[in-house]
Design a protein around this motif. Structure first.
Motif, PDB file in Angstrom:
ATOM      1  N   LEU A  48       0.831  -1.193   0.000  1.00 17.33           N
ATOM      2  CA  LEU A  48       0.000   0.000   0.000  1.00 17.33           C
ATOM      3  C   LEU A  48       0.875   1.255   0.000  1.00 17.33           C
ATOM      4  N   PRO A  49       0.435   2.344  -0.659  1.00 18.27           N
ATOM      5  CA  PRO A  49       1.167   3.611  -0.533  1.00 18.27           C
ATOM      6  C   PRO A  49       1.096   4.093   0.915  1.00 18.27           C
ATOM      7  N   VAL A  50       2.251   4.328   1.512  1.00 16.19           N
ATOM      8  CA  VAL A  50       2.275   4.660   2.933  1.00 16.19           C
ATOM      9  C   VAL A  50       1.583   5.988   3.198  1.00 16.19           C
ATOM     10  N   GLY A  51       1.617   6.923   2.231  1.00 13.90           N
ATOM     11  CA  GLY A  51       0.948   8.203   2.416  1.00 13.90           C
ATOM     12  C   GLY A  51      -0.565   8.056   2.517  1.00 13.90           C
ATOM     13  N   VAL A  52      -1.123   7.117   1.770  1.00 14.42           N
ATOM     14  CA  VAL A  52      -2.565   6.854   1.856  1.00 14.42           C
ATOM     15  C   VAL A  52      -2.913   6.288   3.229  1.00 14.42           C
ATOM     16  N   LEU A  53      -2.072   5.386   3.723  1.00 14.89           N
ATOM     17  CA  LEU A  53      -2.322   4.773   5.025  1.00 14.89           C
ATOM     18  C   LEU A  53      -2.252   5.804   6.155  1.00 14.89           C
ATOM     19  N   THR A  54      -1.257   6.680   6.118  1.00 15.78           N
ATOM     20  CA  THR A  54      -1.159   7.704   7.159  1.00 15.78           C
ATOM     21  C   THR A  54      -2.324   8.683   7.085  1.00 15.78           C
ATOM     22  N   ALA A  55      -2.804   8.962   5.871  1.00 14.74           N
ATOM     23  CA  ALA A  55      -3.952   9.859   5.735  1.00 14.74           C
ATOM     24  C   ALA A  55      -5.208   9.246   6.353  1.00 14.74           C
ATOM     25  N   VAL A  56      -5.427   7.955   6.087  1.00 12.03           N
ATOM     26  CA  VAL A  56      -6.612   7.280   6.632  1.00 12.03           C
ATOM     27  C   VAL A  56      -6.530   7.195   8.155  1.00 12.03           C
ATOM     28  N   LEU A  57      -5.388   6.721   8.662  1.00 14.12           N
ATOM     29  CA  LEU A  57      -5.252   6.545  10.106  1.00 14.12           C
ATOM     30  C   LEU A  57      -5.186   7.890  10.830  1.00 14.12           C
ATOM     31  N   GLY A  58      -4.391   8.820  10.290  1.00 13.17           N
ATOM     32  CA  GLY A  58      -4.269  10.132  10.934  1.00 13.17           C
ATOM     33  C   GLY A  58      -5.565  10.915  10.885  1.00 13.17           C
ATOM     34  N   GLY A  59      -6.242  10.877   9.740  1.00 15.44           N
ATOM     35  CA  GLY A  59      -7.523  11.570   9.643  1.00 15.44           C
ATOM     36  C   GLY A  59      -8.561  10.985  10.567  1.00 15.44           C
ATOM     37  N   SER A  60      -8.582   9.653  10.691  1.00 13.67           N
ATOM     38  CA  SER A  60      -9.535   9.011  11.600  1.00 13.67           C
ATOM     39  C   SER A  60      -9.262   9.402  13.050  1.00 13.67           C
ATOM     40  N   TYR A  61      -7.971   9.464  13.411  1.00 11.29           N
ATOM     41  CA  TYR A  61      -7.625   9.855  14.785  1.00 11.29           C
ATOM     42  C   TYR A  61      -8.061  11.283  15.084  1.00 11.29           C
ATOM     43  N   LEU A  62      -7.811  12.213  14.138  1.00 10.89           N
ATOM     44  CA  LEU A  62      -8.175  13.603  14.375  1.00 10.89           C
ATOM     45  C   LEU A  62      -9.693  13.775  14.435  1.00 10.89           C
ATOM     46  N   LEU A  63     -10.424  13.027  13.613  1.00 11.24           N
ATOM     47  CA  LEU A  63     -11.890  13.082  13.690  1.00 11.24           C
ATOM     48  C   LEU A  63     -12.379  12.579  15.044  1.00 11.24           C
ATOM     49  N   TRP A  64     -11.775  11.489  15.530  1.00 13.79           N
ATOM     50  CA  TRP A  64     -12.144  10.972  16.844  1.00 13.79           C
ATOM     51  C   TRP A  64     -11.808  11.975  17.933  1.00 13.79           C
ATOM     52  N   LEU A  65     -10.655  12.640  17.808  1.00 18.60           N
ATOM     53  CA  LEU A  65     -10.250  13.625  18.808  1.00 18.60           C
ATOM     54  C   LEU A  65     -11.210  14.805  18.832  1.00 18.60           C
ATOM     55  N   MET A  66     -11.612  15.278  17.645  1.00 18.87           N
ATOM     56  CA  MET A  66     -12.575  16.384  17.583  1.00 18.87           C
ATOM     57  C   MET A  66     -13.913  15.966  18.178  1.00 18.87           C
ATOM     58  N   HIS A  67     -14.338  14.737  17.890  1.00 19.80           N
ATOM     59  CA  HIS A  67     -15.609  14.252  18.434  1.00 19.80           C
ATOM     60  C   HIS A  67     -15.558  14.168  19.953  1.00 19.80           C
ATOM     61  N   ARG A  68     -14.432  13.677  20.498  1.00 17.81           N
ATOM     62  CA  ARG A  68     -14.307  13.545  21.945  1.00 17.81           C
ATOM     63  C   ARG A  68     -14.305  14.908  22.619  1.00 17.81           C
ATOM     64  N   ARG A  69     -13.576  15.867  22.031  1.00 20.35           N
ATOM     65  CA  ARG A  69     -13.542  17.203  22.615  1.00 20.35           C
ATOM     66  C   ARG A  69     -14.889  17.888  22.518  1.00 20.35           C
ATOM     67  N   GLY A  70     -15.604  17.633  21.389  1.00 23.23           N
ATOM     68  CA  GLY A  70     -16.936  18.201  21.248  1.00 23.23           C
ATOM     69  C   GLY A  70     -17.894  17.673  22.301  1.00 23.23           C
ATOM     70  N   ARG A  71     -17.817  16.368  22.604  1.00 21.22           N
ATOM     71  CA  ARG A  71     -18.654  15.785  23.641  1.00 21.22           C
ATOM     72  C   ARG A  71     -18.277  16.325  25.016  1.00 21.22           C
ATOM     73  N   GLY A  72     -16.962  16.525  25.227  1.00 26.88           N
ATOM     74  CA  GLY A  72     -16.514  17.064  26.519  1.00 26.88           C
ATOM     75  C   GLY A  72     -17.027  18.472  26.749  1.00 26.88           C
ATOM     76  N   ARG A  73     -17.025  19.306  25.723  1.00 22.20           N
ATOM     77  CA  ARG A  73     -17.541  20.669  25.860  1.00 22.20           C
ATOM     78  C   ARG A  73     -19.044  20.658  26.090  1.00 22.20           C
ATOM     79  N   GLY A  74     -19.726  19.708  25.390  1.00 22.85           N
ATOM     80  CA  GLY A  74     -21.171  19.624  25.583  1.00 22.85           C
ATOM     81  C   GLY A  74     -21.544  19.257  26.998  1.00 22.85           C
ATOM     82  N   ARG A  75     -20.791  18.348  27.606  1.00 23.43           N
ATOM     83  CA  ARG A  75     -21.052  17.978  29.001  1.00 23.43           C
ATOM     84  C   ARG A  75     -20.730  19.117  29.949  1.00 23.43           C
ATOM     85  N   GLY A  76     -19.685  19.890  29.588  1.00 24.38           N
ATOM     86  CA  GLY A  76     -19.303  21.002  30.450  1.00 24.38           C
ATOM     87  C   GLY A  76     -20.389  22.063  30.540  1.00 24.38           C
ATOM     88  N   ARG A  77     -21.177  22.181  29.498  1.00 25.82           N
ATOM     89  CA  ARG A  77     -22.287  23.146  29.535  1.00 25.82           C
ATOM     90  C   ARG A  77     -23.463  22.633  30.353  1.00 25.82           C
TER      91      ARG A  77
END
Length: 337
Positions: free
Chosen positions: A308-337
């Protein structure tokens, strides 16, 4: 307390990297193999040559390229005070792509030609293109005094140079495959010479970033606060841009465009330990090296004997991690309110 945690994290990242380096010597076109058998190596010199001349430099080179991108990502995010900043923000990626396209079109290189002379020529062209793109960004922004102007100039230069690359590719269709391969990123052609160049660049950039870390700490408090501390901001900001350009250019020239490593590595470090930029740049380099080394191993192993092209793999894994991180922080802010 934070310094102690940073040291332990650095040690852990180094130990895991050493373990993955050994694993990288065992992962080949047929998947995972047992290679550390002295009798087998003595009986089969070809197996030893494959391990020493192909697998080990490739795995080590992947770590070095990832370390350069992780360091560049930490510098970019601190310089622009933006957690979404990545190493390619000043147009270096588009400049490298344009230079590679120009080299392929001018010299009529075959996309399948992988002779080391040709590789060295494309590597040099990519590095020069990345550095020239950053210089063009600096000229357009009229220096480094205004961070916002620098950021906007980088975006403009990236778009314009990317469009120029597309025009060259359309005019010379035979180079499309080679340009696409460069865009997807690859560690398959890394050898000991490439690892040596990246190791030297990493040492220089790490020392410079470590020395300039107080500037990043000051900028994190705001430019007015940093100026009040007596820091010569224009000169030090220019030095940080130089570190960013050299680290990014060295990595891109050897591996092509590797997505999300420089963006994700500092985020991963900050999620584990809160520390100053002196430790952040070092830990981000170690984390980036580990991420790209792991991605390279997965790229070789998942679909062996295909790769596999390693750049494609890092994009999939890195993008998935950042989406999960944004989702977790969004839920944390929602609970804080």
């Amino acid at each position: 307390m934070h310094s102690s945690r940073a040291r332990w994290l650095a040690l852990a990242l180094l130990l895991v990297a050493v373990a993955l380096l050994g694993l990288g010597a065992a992962v080949g076109s047929t998947g995972l193999q047992r290679v550390w058998q002295p009798q087998q190596m003595q009986a089969d010199p070809v197996a030893w040559q494959i391990v020493w001349d192909i697998r080990l430099p490739r795995t080590l080179g992947a770590w070095l390229a990832g370390a350069l991108l992780g360091l560049a990502g930490a510098v970019a995010q601190g310089l622009f005070r933006n957690p979404l900043a990545d190493p390619y923000l000043l147009g270096s990626a588009s400049g490298a792509l344009l230079a590679v396209a120009l080299a392929l079109a001018a010299f009529g290189l075959s996309p399948g030609l992988t002779h080391w002379v040709v590789r060295l020529g494309l590597t040099g062209a990519a590095f020069v293109g990345a550095v020239l793109a950053v210089l063009l960004t600096l000229a357009l922004a009229r220096g480094v005094q205004q961070t916002l102007h620098l950021l906007l100039a980088g975006v403009i230069v990236g778009v314009v140079l990317g469009a120029a690359k597309d025009l060259i590719t359309i005019a010379s269709v035979d180079i499309l495959q080679a340009v696409t391969a460069f865009m997807l990123g690859s560690t398959g052609l890394l050898g000991w010479s490439a690892a040596g160049v990246m190791a030297a660049m990493l040492a220089v950039c790490l020392l410079a970033a470590w020395a300039l870390a107080p500037v990043l700490d000051g900028l994190a408090l705001g430019e007015a606060t940093a100026a009040s501390l007596g820091l010569p901001l224009p000169a030090m900001r220019a030095a940080l841009v130089a570190v960013l350009a050299l680290a990014t250019g060295a990595a891109v020239a050897q591996t092509g465009l590797i997505a999300f490593v420089g963006l994700a590595a500092p985020h991963l470090v900050r999620s584990i330990v809160k520390t100053t930029h002196a430790w952040l740049v070092l830990l981000s380099a170690l984390m980036g090296g580990l991420l790209l080394m792991a991605a390279d191993l997965l790229a070789r192993w998942l679909t062996a004997p295909q790769e596999l092209p390693v750049g494609v793999l890092t994009a999939v894994l890195g993008g998935s991690y950042l989406l999960w991180l944004m989702h977790r922080r969004g839920r944390g802010r929602g609970r804080g309110r």
